[in-house]
Scaffold this motif. Structure first.
Motif: not given
Length: 260
Positions: A216-236
């Motif tokens: 799932n992580a591979a699909k997200d990043t291959l599709n262009g996802e650039k953010n991660v969720n850390l403690s409810g906050n999106e980090t670019d």
């Protein structure tokens, strides 16, 4: 004798007048029938024309990749003024959403129909069939899932995704090879590629033993996802190019990895 002649003359006159009246009445009847037929024909013609005046719904097909956008203004040849006269609705927002301004955003692979309605009477103007495609091949998904498993198999969802983002950032950066395999197999960069651990992970993937979270992580990043969720906050993380257990000048720490 004169009386007989006069009587005969009157009789002829009466008979002639009767014949003329009968002919006149017949002519009026025929004229009325012709007029009625003409009226019926005209009505029928109008009905037929009214039936064919209906506007046809415009149908358009478009393809867009995940996390990319599509502007219906361009697809339907709308001006800015005309665009304001319509509303838009997606049949499957989970596949692609559409804004009030007609901007379609692809969410995941699949198909959806964007219906375009005229505001003043809510009549259907157009149907835009949108096919959303992934931005990766099967071989790319296999390789990315395997390297994430090797580098972050025990990390959280954010940790797994962060590793994939760094890999994709390198592909796009111009400072590293411009292909996924080129980045992962670049000399001196990813330890699993050098030790043989990546080869074992690829075998695990082929036998269905790579955790779904890594895929799932591979699909997200291959599709262009650039953010991660850390403690409810999106980090670019679009600017991060390095990660390690210890990294001088790190700007972010997720689980057992430091990033910069």
């Amino acid at each position: 004798m004169k009386r007989r002649i006069l009587t005969l003359f009157l009789l002829v006159f009466v008979l002639s007048a009767s014949s003329m009246i009968a002919v006149s009445a017949a002519d009026e009847t025929v004229s009325q029938e012709v007029q009625e037929e003409s009226t019926e024909t005209t009505t029928a013609t109008i009905d037929e024309e009214t039936t064919t005046v209906k506007k046809q719904v415009i149908k358009v097909k478009k393809t867009v990749k995940v996390n990319k956008t599509l502007k219906l203004k361009k697809s339907l040849s709308f001006t800015k003024k005309k665009l304001k006269k319509y509303t838009f609705k997606s049949s499957k927002p989970s596949v692609a959403t559409v804004s009030e301004k007609g901007v379609v955003t692809a969410v995941k692979a699949g198909k959806t129909t964007i219906k375009v309605y005229l505001k003043k009477n809510h009549s259907l103007y157009a149907k835009v069939t949108v096919k959303v495609k992934n931005r990766y091949t099967k071989s790319q998904l296999r390789l990315m899932s395997s390297i994430i498993f090797c580098e972050a198999g025990a990390e959280s969802t954010a940790g797994k995704r962060a590793v994939g983002i760094v890999v994709m950032n390198r592909v796009k950066s111009g400072l590293f090879p411009n292909t996924l395999s080129g980045v992962i197999y670049q000399r001196g960069q990813f330890t699993p590629a050098r030790t043989g651990f990546l080869s074992k992970a690829l075998w695990k993937y082929d036998s269905g033993r790579i955790p779904q979270a890594c895929i799932n992580a591979a699909k997200d990043t291959l599709n262009g996802e650039k953010n991660v969720n850390l403690s409810g906050n999106e980090t670019d993380m679009s600017k991060f190019l390095f990660f390690s257990r210890y990294l001088a000048g790190c700007r972010l720490k997720i689980g057992g990895h430091q990033f910069k």
